[in-house]
Scaffold this motif. Sequence first.
Motif, short mmCIF file in Angstrom:
data_model
loop_
_atom_site.label_atom_id
_atom_site.label_comp_id
_atom_site.label_asym_id
_atom_site.label_seq_id
_atom_site.Cartn_x
_atom_site.Cartn_y
_atom_site.Cartn_z
N ARG A 176 10.33 4.47 2.51
CA ARG A 176 10.85 3.26 3.14
C ARG A 176 10.08 3.02 4.43
NH1 ARG A 176 15.77 1.13 1.65
NH2 ARG A 176 16.05 0.38 3.78
N ASN A 177 9.88 1.78 4.76
CA ASN A 177 9.26 1.39 6.03
C ASN A 177 7.78 1.79 6.15
OD1 ASN A 177 11.86 0.55 6.49
ND2 ASN A 177 12.34 2.17 7.92
N THR A 178 7.06 1.64 5.06
CA THR A 178 5.62 1.92 5.05
C THR A 178 4.83 0.72 5.56
OG1 THR A 178 5.73 3.54 3.26
CG2 THR A 178 3.64 2.41 3.54
N LEU A 179 3.78 0.99 6.33
CA LEU A 179 2.80 -0.02 6.73
C LEU A 179 1.64 0.09 5.75
CD1 LEU A 179 1.52 -2.12 8.64
CD2 LEU A 179 0.72 -0.21 10.04
N TYR A 180 1.39 -0.97 4.99
CA TYR A 180 0.34 -0.98 3.97
C TYR A 180 -0.90 -1.70 4.49
CZ TYR A 180 -2.19 -2.22 -0.30
OH TYR A 180 -3.16 -2.39 -1.24
N PHE A 181 -2.07 -1.10 4.22
CA PHE A 181 -3.35 -1.70 4.59
C PHE A 181 -4.00 -2.29 3.34
CE2 PHE A 181 -2.61 1.76 7.58
CZ PHE A 181 -2.76 1.11 8.79
N ALA A 182 -4.18 -3.59 3.30
CA ALA A 182 -4.82 -4.27 2.17
C ALA A 182 -6.32 -4.39 2.48
CB ALA A 182 -4.19 -5.64 1.95
N ILE A 183 -7.07 -3.41 2.03
CA ILE A 183 -8.50 -3.36 2.33
C ILE A 183 -9.29 -4.06 1.22
CG2 ILE A 183 -10.49 -1.84 2.67
CD1 ILE A 183 -8.59 0.19 3.87
N SER A 184 -10.19 -4.94 1.62
CA SER A 184 -11.08 -5.61 0.66
C SER A 184 -12.28 -4.70 0.44
CB SER A 184 -11.56 -6.96 1.22
OG SER A 184 -10.47 -7.81 1.41
N GLY A 185 -12.37 -4.15 -0.77
CA GLY A 185 -13.47 -3.26 -1.10
C GLY A 185 -14.52 -3.96 -1.93
#
Length: 149
Positions: free
Chosen positions: A36-45
């Motif tokens: 719960r309460n995760t910070l997600y990084f949406a990286i463009s690869g």
Amino acid sequence: MKLDDILSGIIYRKIIGNSDREINNVSQDTRENFTRNTLYFAISGTQIDGHNFIAQAIEKGSIAVVCEYIPEDIKKTDITYVLVDKVSEVIGQIVSNFYDNPSEKLKVIAVTGTNGKTTITTLLYQSFLELGNKAALFSTAGDFINGKK
């Protein structure tokens, strides 16, 4: 840790949503165990775009996302989005902030050059251990931490 604190020193374009959220985990991979309460990084690869996994990250417990854009199919409004120019350029500082900047508590020695790097670093490593210090060595000869390979 509060998202506001985690973003300290980061240049971002915009925050959409509540930046006073409590973050308990950080991740760039939706296959990991999200809490719960995760910070997600949406990286463009070059092969895969992490923005395609934002919905999945939210389903698994992400409450905040660092991204370059918000995909049109995202309908969740209770998520905080931190819009940045390039996620890959800010992820290091954000994660360091999340873990209370551990590198600031370390002394790092790097050796460069054409010849003698392994010899010099090994001698330094062994000297620090003999003097009673904690030490780590990462080299082509192997990785060692406090006397253990």
